[in-house]
Design a protein around this motif. Structure first.
Motif, PDB file in Angstrom:
ATOM      1  N   LYS A   7       0.802  -1.206  -0.096  1.00  0.00           N
ATOM      2  CA  LYS A   7       0.163  -0.050  -0.153  1.00  0.00           C
ATOM      3  C   LYS A   7       0.787   1.303  -0.093  1.00  0.00           C
ATOM      4  N   THR A   8       0.462   2.255  -0.881  1.00  0.00           N
ATOM      5  CA  THR A   8       1.233   3.451  -0.978  1.00  0.00           C
ATOM      6  C   THR A   8       0.390   4.620  -1.018  1.00  0.00           C
ATOM      7  N   LEU A   9       0.542   5.550   0.096  1.00  0.00           N
ATOM      8  CA  LEU A   9      -0.380   6.678   0.187  1.00  0.00           C
ATOM      9  C   LEU A   9       0.179   7.947  -0.768  1.00  0.00           C
ATOM     10  N   ILE A  10      -0.513   8.585  -1.471  1.00  0.00           N
ATOM     11  CA  ILE A  10      -0.005   9.464  -2.451  1.00  0.00           C
ATOM     12  C   ILE A  10      -1.003  10.864  -2.204  1.00  0.00           C
ATOM     13  N   ASN A  11      -0.290  12.149  -2.012  1.00  0.00           N
ATOM     14  CA  ASN A  11      -0.965  13.149  -2.027  1.00  0.00           C
ATOM     15  C   ASN A  11      -1.329  13.730  -3.360  1.00  0.00           C
ATOM     16  N   ALA A  12      -2.151  13.052  -4.167  1.00  0.00           N
ATOM     17  CA  ALA A  12      -2.863  13.392  -5.152  1.00  0.00           C
ATOM     18  C   ALA A  12      -4.302  12.737  -5.712  1.00  0.00           C
ATOM     19  N   PRO A  13      -4.827  13.295  -6.679  1.00  0.00           N
ATOM     20  CA  PRO A  13      -6.205  12.896  -7.097  1.00  0.00           C
ATOM     21  C   PRO A  13      -6.159  11.385  -7.628  1.00  0.00           C
ATOM     22  N   ILE A  14      -7.166  10.556  -7.126  1.00  0.00           N
ATOM     23  CA  ILE A  14      -7.074   9.264  -7.649  1.00  0.00           C
ATOM     24  C   ILE A  14      -6.907   9.015  -9.252  1.00  0.00           C
ATOM     25  N   GLU A  15      -7.482   9.937  -9.945  1.00  0.00           N
ATOM     26  CA  GLU A  15      -7.356   9.980 -11.382  1.00  0.00           C
ATOM     27  C   GLU A  15      -5.961   9.935 -11.933  1.00  0.00           C
ATOM     28  N   HIS A  16      -5.327  10.983 -11.211  1.00  0.00           N
ATOM     29  CA  HIS A  16      -4.023  11.068 -11.623  1.00  0.00           C
ATOM     30  C   HIS A  16      -2.907   9.910 -11.131  1.00  0.00           C
ATOM     31  N   CYS A  17      -3.250   9.434 -10.078  1.00  0.00           N
ATOM     32  CA  CYS A  17      -2.434   8.303  -9.699  1.00  0.00           C
ATOM     33  C   CYS A  17      -2.604   6.953 -10.434  1.00  0.00           C
ATOM     34  N   PHE A  18      -4.011   6.626 -10.824  1.00  0.00           N
ATOM     35  CA  PHE A  18      -4.572   5.791 -11.811  1.00  0.00           C
ATOM     36  C   PHE A  18      -3.615   5.799 -13.112  1.00  0.00           C
ATOM     37  N   ASP A  19      -3.633   6.979 -13.738  1.00  0.00           N
ATOM     38  CA  ASP A  19      -2.916   7.224 -14.948  1.00  0.00           C
ATOM     39  C   ASP A  19      -1.508   7.250 -14.856  1.00  0.00           C
ATOM     40  N   LEU A  20      -0.928   7.802 -14.023  1.00  0.00           N
ATOM     41  CA  LEU A  20       0.554   7.504 -13.587  1.00  0.00           C
ATOM     42  C   LEU A  20       0.770   5.890 -13.643  1.00  0.00           C
ATOM     43  N   SER A  21      -0.070   5.219 -12.966  1.00  0.00           N
ATOM     44  CA  SER A  21       0.428   3.876 -12.609  1.00  0.00           C
ATOM     45  C   SER A  21       0.243   2.953 -14.011  1.00  0.00           C
ATOM     46  N   ARG A  22      -0.300   3.513 -15.035  1.00  0.00           N
ATOM     47  CA  ARG A  22      -0.770   2.681 -16.266  1.00  0.00           C
ATOM     48  C   ARG A  22       0.467   3.426 -17.244  1.00  0.00           C
ATOM     49  N   GLY A 101      -9.557  10.330   2.409  1.00  0.00           N
ATOM     50  CA  GLY A 101      -9.393  11.687   2.717  1.00  0.00           C
ATOM     51  C   GLY A 101      -8.995  12.498   1.576  1.00  0.00           C
ATOM     52  N   SER A 102      -7.995  13.254   1.756  1.00  0.00           N
ATOM     53  CA  SER A 102      -7.161  14.131   0.422  1.00  0.00           C
ATOM     54  C   SER A 102      -6.172  13.301  -0.134  1.00  0.00           C
ATOM     55  N   GLN A 103      -6.018  12.204   0.336  1.00  0.00           N
ATOM     56  CA  GLN A 103      -4.871  11.152  -0.544  1.00  0.00           C
ATOM     57  C   GLN A 103      -5.609  10.078  -1.219  1.00  0.00           C
ATOM     58  N   THR A 104      -4.668   9.729  -2.161  1.00  0.00           N
ATOM     59  CA  THR A 104      -5.174   8.384  -2.651  1.00  0.00           C
ATOM     60  C   THR A 104      -4.321   7.233  -2.252  1.00  0.00           C
ATOM     61  N   GLU A 105      -4.852   6.100  -1.766  1.00  0.00           N
ATOM     62  CA  GLU A 105      -4.435   4.810  -1.566  1.00  0.00           C
ATOM     63  C   GLU A 105      -4.153   3.878  -2.448  1.00  0.00           C
ATOM     64  N   MET A 106      -2.849   3.662  -3.013  1.00  0.00           N
ATOM     65  CA  MET A 106      -2.612   2.729  -4.173  1.00  0.00           C
ATOM     66  C   MET A 106      -2.075   1.316  -3.682  1.00  0.00           C
ATOM     67  N   THR A 107      -2.967   0.409  -3.791  1.00  0.00           N
ATOM     68  CA  THR A 107      -2.734  -0.867  -3.330  1.00  0.00           C
ATOM     69  C   THR A 107      -2.044  -1.914  -4.868  1.00  0.00           C
ATOM     70  N   ASP A 108      -0.984  -2.535  -4.297  1.00  0.00           N
ATOM     71  CA  ASP A 108      -0.633  -3.389  -5.262  1.00  0.00           C
ATOM     72  C   ASP A 108      -0.854  -4.805  -4.784  1.00  0.00           C
ATOM     73  N   ILE A 109      -1.721  -5.674  -5.475  1.00  0.00           N
ATOM     74  CA  ILE A 109      -1.519  -7.108  -5.067  1.00  0.00           C
ATOM     75  C   ILE A 109      -0.929  -8.024  -6.239  1.00  0.00           C
ATOM     76  N   PHE A 110       0.220  -8.484  -6.022  1.00  0.00           N
ATOM     77  CA  PHE A 110       1.244  -9.007  -6.994  1.00  0.00           C
ATOM     78  C   PHE A 110       1.270 -10.410  -6.728  1.00  0.00           C
ATOM     79  N   GLU A 111       0.753 -11.313  -7.584  1.00  0.00           N
ATOM     80  CA  GLU A 111       0.792 -12.807  -7.415  1.00  0.00           C
ATOM     81  C   GLU A 111       1.730 -13.246  -8.532  1.00  0.00           C
ATOM     82  N   PHE A 112       2.744 -14.275  -8.224  1.00  0.00           N
ATOM     83  CA  PHE A 112       3.561 -14.917  -9.233  1.00  0.00           C
ATOM     84  C   PHE A 112       4.140 -16.186  -8.579  1.00  0.00           C
ATOM     85  N   GLN A 113       4.549 -16.985  -9.866  1.00  0.00           N
ATOM     86  CA  GLN A 113       4.984 -18.355  -9.730  1.00  0.00           C
ATOM     87  C   GLN A 113       6.109 -18.548 -10.451  1.00  0.00           C
TER      88      GLN A 113
END
Length: 149
Positions: A7-22, A101-113
């Motif tokens: 989990k990573t907390l980011i001080n930015a709007p959810i849409e901005h975080c979503f777009d940066l992540s992809r 609140g005023s942050q976006t919580e970005m959660t990565d769930i990474f499964e691999f084998q």
């Protein structure tokens, strides 16, 4: 099968975080140390549902190629990328975004084998899980820094 939840907390709007992540260009910036390049499919900009990208990188001194596809997406809260061809037996990465609140919580769930049965299992336990965690942390640090500018 190893699962990494970060989990990573980011001080930015959810849409901005979503777009940066992809954003493929930002991902490449975060993976400079491994010499990662996008060599096929979507090679720049924002990757979208049903699009794929083929990455070429060097890890542990060994060159790898891996093709990942965005298999699910719900803007701006969720997307999944999955390996369709590459060095793992399985790789499934969920990206979740939630307003906190005023942050976006970005959660990565990474499964691999890892491949190779018992040998792959040992590699996962001894060092691969920690190595993959460090890569995701490095990527998320770059996303956070860019988002909070």
């Amino acid at each position: 099968m190893p699962i990494i939840i970060l989990k990573t907390l980011i001080n930015a709007p959810i849409e901005h975080c979503f777009d940066l992540s992809r954003n493929i260009d930002l991902h490449l910036q975060s993976m400079k140390a491994s010499g990662e390049n996008a060599i096929a499919g979507k090679k720049t900009g924002l990757i979208n549902l049903h699009e794929s990208v083929t990455w070429r990188a060097k890890h542990f001194g060994i060159p790898f190629e891996m093709t990942n596809k965005i298999s699910k997406m719900e803007y701006p809260t969720f997307f999944v990328d999955e390996m369709v061809k590459g060095p793992f037996k399985k790789l499934h990465h969920q990206h979740q975004f939630k307003i906190m609140g005023s942050q976006t919580e970005m959660t990565d769930i990474f499964e691999f084998q890892a491949p190779l049965g018992l040998l792959g299992w040992l590699v996962e336990k001894i060092f691969l899980k920690n190595y993959m965690l460090k890569l995701i942390e490095k990527r998320n640090k770059v996303i956070k820094l860019q988002a909070e500018r």
